[in-house]
Motif scaffolding. Structure first.
Motif, PDB file in Angstrom:
ATOM      1  N   ASP A 271     -14.450  57.576 -89.477  1.00 50.36           N
ATOM      2  CA  ASP A 271     -15.739  57.578 -90.098  1.00 50.36           C
ATOM      3  C   ASP A 271     -15.675  56.527 -90.695  1.00 50.36           C
ATOM      4  OD1 ASP A 271     -17.920  58.341 -91.137  1.00 50.36           O
ATOM      5  OD2 ASP A 271     -16.441  60.523 -92.331  1.00 50.36           O
ATOM      6  N   GLU A 272     -16.685  55.110 -90.974  1.00 46.65           N
ATOM      7  CA  GLU A 272     -16.781  54.226 -91.110  1.00 46.65           C
ATOM      8  C   GLU A 272     -15.246  54.123 -91.360  1.00 46.65           C
ATOM      9  OE1 GLU A 272     -19.353  52.652 -92.213  1.00 46.65           O
ATOM     10  OE2 GLU A 272     -20.765  53.877 -92.395  1.00 46.65           O
ATOM     11  N   SER A 273     -14.285  53.901 -90.747  1.00 39.22           N
ATOM     12  CA  SER A 273     -12.832  53.515 -90.753  1.00 39.22           C
ATOM     13  C   SER A 273     -13.042  51.373 -90.982  1.00 39.22           C
ATOM     14  CB  SER A 273     -12.115  54.057 -89.874  1.00 39.22           C
ATOM     15  OG  SER A 273     -12.374  55.526 -90.037  1.00 39.22           O
ATOM     16  N   VAL A 274     -13.841  51.028 -91.087  1.00 36.75           N
ATOM     17  CA  VAL A 274     -13.115  49.414 -91.755  1.00 36.75           C
ATOM     18  C   VAL A 274     -14.344  49.225 -92.524  1.00 36.75           C
ATOM     19  CG1 VAL A 274     -12.144  49.446 -88.989  1.00 36.75           C
ATOM     20  CG2 VAL A 274     -14.515  48.875 -89.234  1.00 36.75           C
ATOM     21  N   ALA A 275     -15.350  49.801 -92.753  1.00 38.07           N
ATOM     22  CA  ALA A 275     -16.138  49.611 -93.765  1.00 38.07           C
ATOM     23  C   ALA A 275     -16.121  49.156 -94.960  1.00 38.07           C
ATOM     24  CB  ALA A 275     -16.709  50.724 -93.880  1.00 38.07           C
TER      25      ALA A 275
END
Lengths: 334, 347
Positions: free
Chosen positions: B202-206
């Motif tokens: 879930d948006e792990s690199v945001a």
């Protein structure tokens, strides 16, 4: 200071050799260590860097907003020829919000949550000019309309919490534009926004700068936004500018290995499925910067010569300069 | 990565994860005792006010596939991720794991199915317990689930840390002693430690810087190969999804509006919302980009527009869009979009 435009007109802002250091218990943090910038009327300069590169501190230093334990220890900041680093606090106060404005990442930081938008906008107007309430309200309404807020007359009576994130950022931009400043410094203003809302704001900012001739410094970590928005770019790493030039030139022909790596790390269509170029390691701590070029420990081209600090030198022309002894070959596709 | 690697092998096997008609309603206020009594007595009570976070969502993820789930704030992408990871129970809908419905499984099977789906979160600062050492953060779950005996946990954690690119010498440290990128690697190691088959990212690199983001994306791709993983990759960043995903699902206000293989979706977007997203996606180029072709804001999910949720912002909307919800129309195998225009065009 070379200006890409090479125009006859004097640049709006000229920063030379700016040094801002923070004197902490752990040691001296040289967040900004010799930065040169210039930006002219109607021009958009992108200031790009990763967290801890000193890009925001550069922005704050221009406005004279550095608090203890930080201090501007050297260099000069000239707005329309007037020196700001030695200006009195009173003079700076009269310039901020009038000739220079700042837009922050989080609009809740600029807006007072317990005051109506109207109050905050009229206050900004009356701080710098003598103006009656009715006239100030009319100007505030026009400013809101200009940044694309629907039914501005009614929205003046709203409180910040009644706006969405994108609308709040528009209000912050409207306040920054109230006095028609010569220079706006925008610090990651669209980072917290959704793609479609970000695009709306970018488009409005582009138009406003073109129409009003305001010079803009757009601080961001996102090279992709800058490549679509700015005229020129300056890439920062560990408190110094490592590469600067016209945006198309820097993007298509990056010379500093850091810029080259940065462009290579952005996922995009032509690299689908392949491994992204990765810059090994991470940004160094300001407390233990390597000797010489700060990027050398992560750099594929580094050698013994890099223990000295390279100058920001023409690469290939005075308009495109990089701080590197071993720049990437010309035309190296990132 | 070779072409063969990217093609998920289906061989007629059922999808790893298959959800049908998932509804998720978050009520503003839970029904009280009075509501219960009134309902039993057949008395009218006001309809409970709720956010319809997911509205009839269908999704299949095949083994070895990377599905990118894209949408703006409030579109329900994180809620769907949480439903699939088993953190939230949906209000309605069915959930199949390897073709078997959860409710048909024995408790033991259901338990194993839940461990097989792990989640990696966005914020590497909030998702790690600040008072635990790395060895405990990574090593606790495999011991609890009986995957590794307690005596061997130290070596096992070393191995997982190496795989994720963290020096095992640091395993006695606390999370605050690491940088953001390293913490994200610890979060990934924690998820991998229970030997999952399926990861919800879930948006792990945001939250990561560009150069660190590239390192973590490369790590995800390496792990996919080494551990034979399947991903649901949730992101608002179209560039990242284009890079990593095999197939993309676009959501808007709780509904899937388009799904297609990645290359097809980016080259030939069918839904006006997808077209707007792609046109406004900042990309590195040498030319100035024209931004802002789409007007208006994302409506509140508390009070979504009638018919097609996108119609107030859509440049092509006509009267049918206001009245009728468009169905997801399959245009070609694996390619579907929910827009009345496609139906009108086919007529």
């Amino acid at each position: 200071m070379s200006d890409v435009r090479g125009g006859a007109a004097q640049p709006t802002l000229v920063v030379e050799g700016l040094k801002t250091h923070f004197f902490t218990e752990a040691g001296v943090v040289k967040s900004v260590d010799g930065v040169d910038l210039s930006v002219s009327r109607g021009e958009i300069l992108g200031l790009v860097g990763e967290s801890g590169s000193g890009k925001s501190v550069t922005g704050f230093s221009i406005l004279g907003l550095i608090d203890q334990p930080g201090r501007i220890v050297g260099g000069s900041v000239k707005l329309n020829g007037e020196e700001l680093t030695t200006a009195s606090p009173k003079r700076l106060r009269s310039l901020r919000g009038d000739r220079i404005a700042m837009i922050f990442q989080d609009p809740m930081m600029t807006l007072n949550p317990v005051l109506k938008i109207e109050t905050q906008m009229i206050e900004t107007l009356q701080a710098h000019i003598k103006i009656g309430h009715a006239e100030a309200r009319a100007r505030a309404r026009d400013a809101l309309g200009r940044v694309g807020i629907p039914s501005p007359e009614e929205r003046l009576d709203s409180y910040p919490h009644q706006f969405s994130g994108g609308m709040r950022q528009r209000v912050a931009i409207a306040i920054a534009l109230l006095h028609g400043p010569d220079l706006i410094i925008a610090d990651e203003p669209t980072t917290a926004l959704d793609v479609t809302i970000q695009a709306q704001i970018l488009s409005e900012v582009q138009t406003l700068c073109r129409e009003t001739g305001t010079a803009l410094i757009w601080i961001t970590h996102d090279l992709a936004i800058i490549s679509g928005l700015a005229d020129r770019v300056a890439v920062m790493y560990a408190g110094r500018i490592v590469e600067t030039g016209a945006i198309a030139e820097v993007v298509s022909n990056p010379r500093h290995p850091y810029t080259y790596g940065l462009i290579g790390s952005v996922p995009s269509r032509n690299k689908r499925g392949q491994r992204l170029t990765q810059i090994p390691g991470m940004t160094p701590s300001f407390l233990s910067l390597p000797q010489g070029c700060a990027f050398a420990p992560r750099c594929p081209n580094a050698d013994a010569k890099c223990l000295e600090m390279p100058e920001l030198s023409p690469c290939p022309s005075a308009a495109h300069r990089a701080r590197c002894f071993h720049p990437m070959p010309e035309g190296a596709e990132a | 990565m070779s072409e063969a690697m990217r093609k998920p092998e289906t061989n007629g096997a059922p999808p790893v994860i298959s959800v049908r008609g998932i509804d998720m309603v978050f009520l503003k206020k839970a029904p009280g005792v009075l509501d219960g009594l009134a309902r039993r007595a057949g008395l009218p009570r006001p309809e409970p006010v709720g956010v319809h976070a997911l509205d009839g969502v269908d999704l299949d993820v095949m083994k070895g596939e990377v599905v990118g789930l894209v949408g703006e704030s409030g579109c329900g992408k994180s809620t769907l991720g949480r439903v699939i990871a088993g953190i939230l129970d949906p209000t309605a809908g069915t959930f199949r794991f390897h073709g078997r419905e959860m409710s048909e499984m024995s408790p033991q099977e259901r338990y194993r199915a839940k461990v097989a789906v792990q989640m990696i979160f966005q914020d590497p600062f909030a998702s790690l317990n600040p008072r635990k050492r790395v060895i405990d953060i990574i090593g606790e779950a495999p011991v609890v689930h009986g995957i590794v005996p307690k005596a061997e946990i130290s070596d096992y954690v070393d191995e997982i840390m190496l795989k994720c690119g963290i020096d095992p010498a640091f395993k006695q440290r606390f999370p605050h002693q690491f940088s953001g990128g390293q913490r994200q690697r610890i979060g990934i190691a924690r998820a991998l430690a229970v030997k999952p088959q399926f990861l919800v990212c879930d948006e792990s690199v945001a939250a990561l810087d560009v150069s660190i983001q590239a390192q973590v994306i490369n790590l995800f791709m390496d792990l996919r190969r080494d551990f034979d993983l399947t991903y649901l990759f949730i992101s608002h960043d179209l560039g990242v999804v284009e890079h990593i995903a095999d197939r993309v699902v676009i959501m808007y206000l709780g509904r899937v509006v388009e799904t297609a293989p990645t290359a097809e979706l980016y080259a030939n977007p069918r839904h006006p919302y997808t077209q707007a997203l792609l046109a406004n996606m900042p990309r590195i180029s040498t030319e100035k980009q024209a931004f802002g072709q789409i007007k208006g804001e994302i409506p509140s999910p508390l009070n979504p527009p009638s018919g097609c949720h996108f119609h107030p912002r859509c440049p092509f909307a006509f009267d049918r869009c206001v009245a009728e919800r468009p169905r997801l129309i399959t245009k070609a195998p694996g390619i579907a979009a929910a827009c009345h225009l496609l139906e009108e065009a086919a007529r």
